[in-house]
Write a protein that holds these residues in place. Structure first.
Motif, PDB file in Angstrom:
ATOM      1  N   THR A 292       0.830  -1.196   0.000  1.00 44.81           N
ATOM      2  CA  THR A 292       0.000   0.000   0.000  1.00 44.81           C
ATOM      3  C   THR A 292       0.866   1.248   0.000  1.00 44.81           C
ATOM      4  OG1 THR A 292      -1.853  -1.089   1.115  1.00 44.81           O
ATOM      5  CG2 THR A 292      -1.715   1.314   1.322  1.00 44.81           C
TER       6      THR A 292
ATOM      7  N   SER B 155      -3.273   0.650  -3.517  1.00 38.58           N
ATOM      8  CA  SER B 155      -2.751  -0.654  -3.103  1.00 38.58           C
ATOM      9  C   SER B 155      -2.686  -1.606  -4.286  1.00 38.58           C
ATOM     10  CB  SER B 155      -3.627  -1.277  -2.004  1.00 38.58           C
ATOM     11  OG  SER B 155      -3.664  -0.480  -0.844  1.00 38.58           O
TER      12      SER B 155
ATOM     13  N   VAL C 237      -7.394  -0.870   4.037  1.00 40.70           N
ATOM     14  CA  VAL C 237      -6.549   0.131   3.377  1.00 40.70           C
ATOM     15  C   VAL C 237      -6.844   1.506   3.967  1.00 40.70           C
ATOM     16  CG1 VAL C 237      -6.205  -1.143   1.244  1.00 40.70           C
ATOM     17  CG2 VAL C 237      -8.210   0.320   1.481  1.00 40.70           C
TER      18      VAL C 237
END
Length: 503
Positions: free
Chosen positions: A452, A495, A489
């Motif tokens: 990420t 990501s 996330v």
């Protein structure tokens, strides 16, 4: 925390991943060429004066195609100025960017650099101040093996093998009043058709790109595409699209939703092109070349204005990108991939220093800007087929792009090599997202791996002193069970999630 779900099904295909999606752009603008790809006195310079550090980063970026030499620059360019002995090359004023062009680097040098970088050259011809004859001349010089005046000139200039350039842009942004040689749609369409027919007489297998609108908000958008394609439909392969995005007045939410505008742009051009094809009763389908796209803070350029003293390779358009810019670039790549059935070529503008993923200092280091990372990761991992992926996600209203889903994603599946990738963004400015991915139809064979890109400060940037401040990091909040993947996330994030699959 908001929640989103994604279902992956290998039967729901958009089309194959197009390697030309990962193109870039080198224009004679600012320091893209001089002290960008080319700096003979640099410690890393090779025997041809090319910076090896930039070549290495270009390969790492995963660039497939590079468009050259413009851009606005090409509309006043005389290609002959950039070939032959350097000491005999004329110095010219470039009206597009109000600078002086030394012509130290030209066609032969660019192709030599492209071969070292392992990229396909994509050439633009000047249809602003020139026309059919000059296009035929540069094509003969570049591609004819030998035995004619211009091909033998190329050989004498040190390039015995033809350059073999297949893809050619018929001018650049000819709808723009800022363009040297700006034309109406009918004027340009007729000239582009004449040029295309002549070039095909010389080499029938060329891939030719007609100029579409410079951006979606052009007052002639739609009508321009229709008129140009009515003239050129049977003799070109592509219509071009250009789009740049920036944050306006602190409206981060709208900026993060920029891909919604790109989606609308692509779909409108597809509809227009297909309507022209239907009227002409043609079985042919025009493809799209999105050969200029990026985050570009154009307001800074307009505030500054062009230089007044015709400098050589000044610092122009050198945006320094932050984490949110990288998230937007990642989301624009998602848009390009999900339209890969029609967008079969694209070029991020530009490669080095000028609104670029790679920055350099003269005589000094080269480093990766934040936007380098989503491009490099997507170019590396996107293989096989693009899957039709429709996230189910909460939505939010934005000031510029209407209501958009907070989570956006696209997936690719490479059955031959047993791997899949999901590229996703969380557009929320303040709330993490839990994303549940049903991958059972892909028969995953192990745990998913996720990286990420985010930062507590969405305006954090990479610099020569801190080149790795913003980069993708391993995401430990990912869990795989019975073919289902759950990942958390953060807000303002991009990501990449990768899976090994059973086929």
């Amino acid at each position: 925390m908001h929640k989103a779900t994604i279902t992956l099904d290998p039967a729901l295909r958009v089309g194959p991943v197009q390697r030309r999606t990962f193109g870039s752009f080198v224009e004679h603008l600012g320091r893209c060429v001089y002290t960008g790809i080319y700096e003979p006195g640099h410690p890393t310079a090779d025997e041809d004066g090319f910076r090896r550090d930039v070549l290495e980063l270009t390969r790492e970026l995963g660039v497939s195609t590079v468009r050259y030499p413009g851009g606005n620059f090409v509309s006043g360019y005389r290609w002959e100025d950039g070939v032959g002995p350097r000491e005999r090359r004329p110095v010219r004023r470039d009206l597009a960017w109000h600078v002086t062009e030394t012509n130290e680097v030209g066609l032969d040098e660019f192709v030599r650099w492209a071969r070292k970088a392992g990229v396909e050259p994509m050439m633009a011809v000047n249809l602003g101040t020139r026309g059919v004859l000059e296009a035929l001349d540069v094509l003969e010089y570049a591609n004819h093996p030998s035995g004619t005046s211009l091909s033998d000139q190329r050989i004498a200039n040190g390039s015995p093998e033809p350059h073999g350039i297949r893809m050619w842009c018929l001018g650049n942004e000819m709808d723009g009043p800022w363009q040297v040689g700006h034309k109406t749609a009918r004027e340009y369409g007729r000239l582009a058709a004449e040029t295309a027919r002549a070039m095909r007489m010389a080499q029938p297998d060329l891939e030719l790109v007609a100029c579409g609108s410079s951006h979606l908000s052009m007052p002639t958008f739609g009508a321009w595409e229709a008129a140009v394609l009515e003239e050129t439909y049977e003799v070109v392969d592509y219509i071009s699209l250009h789009a740049y995005y920036q944050e306006h007045d602190g409206d981060l939410a709208s900026f993060l939703a920029s891909a919604a505008d790109m989606d609308a742009f692509i779909e409108a051009v597809v509809a227009t092109a297909d309507a022209v094809g239907a009227r002409l009763r043609s079985p042919k389908r025009i493809q799209l070349s999105f050969d200029e796209w990026n985050v570009w803070y154009q307001s800074r350029w307009h505030d500054q204005g062009p230089p007044s003293d015709w400098p050589v390779a000044p610092r122009q358009l050198e945006d320094h990108y932050h984490a949110a810019d990288a998230v937007v670039v990642g989301s624009l790549l998602i848009s390009l991939l999900r339209h890969s059935d029609r967008v079969t070529a694209a070029c991020q503008a530009q490669l080095v220093n000028v609104i670029a993923p790679i920055m350099t200092e003269p005589g000094g280091p080269a480093w990766r800007q934040t936007i380098f990372h989503p491009f490099a990761e997507t170019a590396r991992a996107a293989t096989g087929q693009v899957l039709r992926t429709v996230p189910v996600s909460p939505s939010a209203a934005t000031g510029r792009h209407g209501t958009v889903p907070l989570v956006d994603a696209v997936a690719t599946h490479d059955a031959e090599h047993g791997r899949a990738a999901v590229f996703l963004v969380n557009r929320s400015t303040d709330t993490p997202a839990t994303v549940e991915i049903d991958a059972r139809a892909l028969a995953p064979t192990g745990p998913a791996r996720c990286r990420t890109l985010s930062d507590p400060d969405p305006y954090a940037a990479n610099t020569a002193e801190r080149p790795d401040r913003v980069a993708p990091r391993p995401n430990t909040e990912v869990h795989t069970e019975d073919g289902r993947v759950t990942v958390v996330v953060p807000p303002v994030s991009w990501s990449i999630l990768e899976l090994s699959t059973g086929g």
